[in-house]
Scaffold this active site. Sequence first.
Site, PDB file in Angstrom:
ATOM      1  CD  GLN A 147      -2.857  -1.139   2.355  1.00 38.81           C
ATOM      2  OE1 GLN A 147      -2.362  -1.439   3.429  1.00 38.81           O
ATOM      3  NE2 GLN A 147      -4.142  -0.866   2.195  1.00 38.81           N
ATOM      4  CB  SER A 148       1.228   3.902  -2.496  1.00 40.48           C
ATOM      5  OG  SER A 148       1.193   2.987  -3.546  1.00 40.48           O
ATOM      6  CB  THR A 149      -0.063   6.794   1.154  1.00 42.94           C
ATOM      7  OG1 THR A 149      -1.411   6.343   1.346  1.00 42.94           O
ATOM      8  CG2 THR A 149       0.141   7.217  -0.295  1.00 42.94           C
TER       9      THR A 149
END
Length: 100
Positions: free
Chosen positions: A18-20
């Site tokens: 998950q990027s953030t």
Amino acid sequence: MKITSDHLARGAFIYIRQSTVDQLANNHESRRRHYGLADCAHALGWTDVTVIDDDLGRSGSGISRPGFEKLLAAICEGRVGAVFAIEVSRLARNEATGTR
């Protein structure tokens, strides 16, 4: 593609990203689904299942992703029978051409 004994003889790798930090804090269902892929791999016959989640909270944009590097090394070494991911775009993007 049919799963063969050759695939099952090598490992199943689950790649989770998950990027953030916001996604990590607020999107628990997505993370639950990602980790659930290990159960899917077992159900399909894999006994050797590796979960790679080193890249949680890391954007793919110009930042080192040690988990992706582990996955790529395992593929190059011939240890991977299957890669499981919720979205293939989690693996790599080519922003220069706009393709994935």
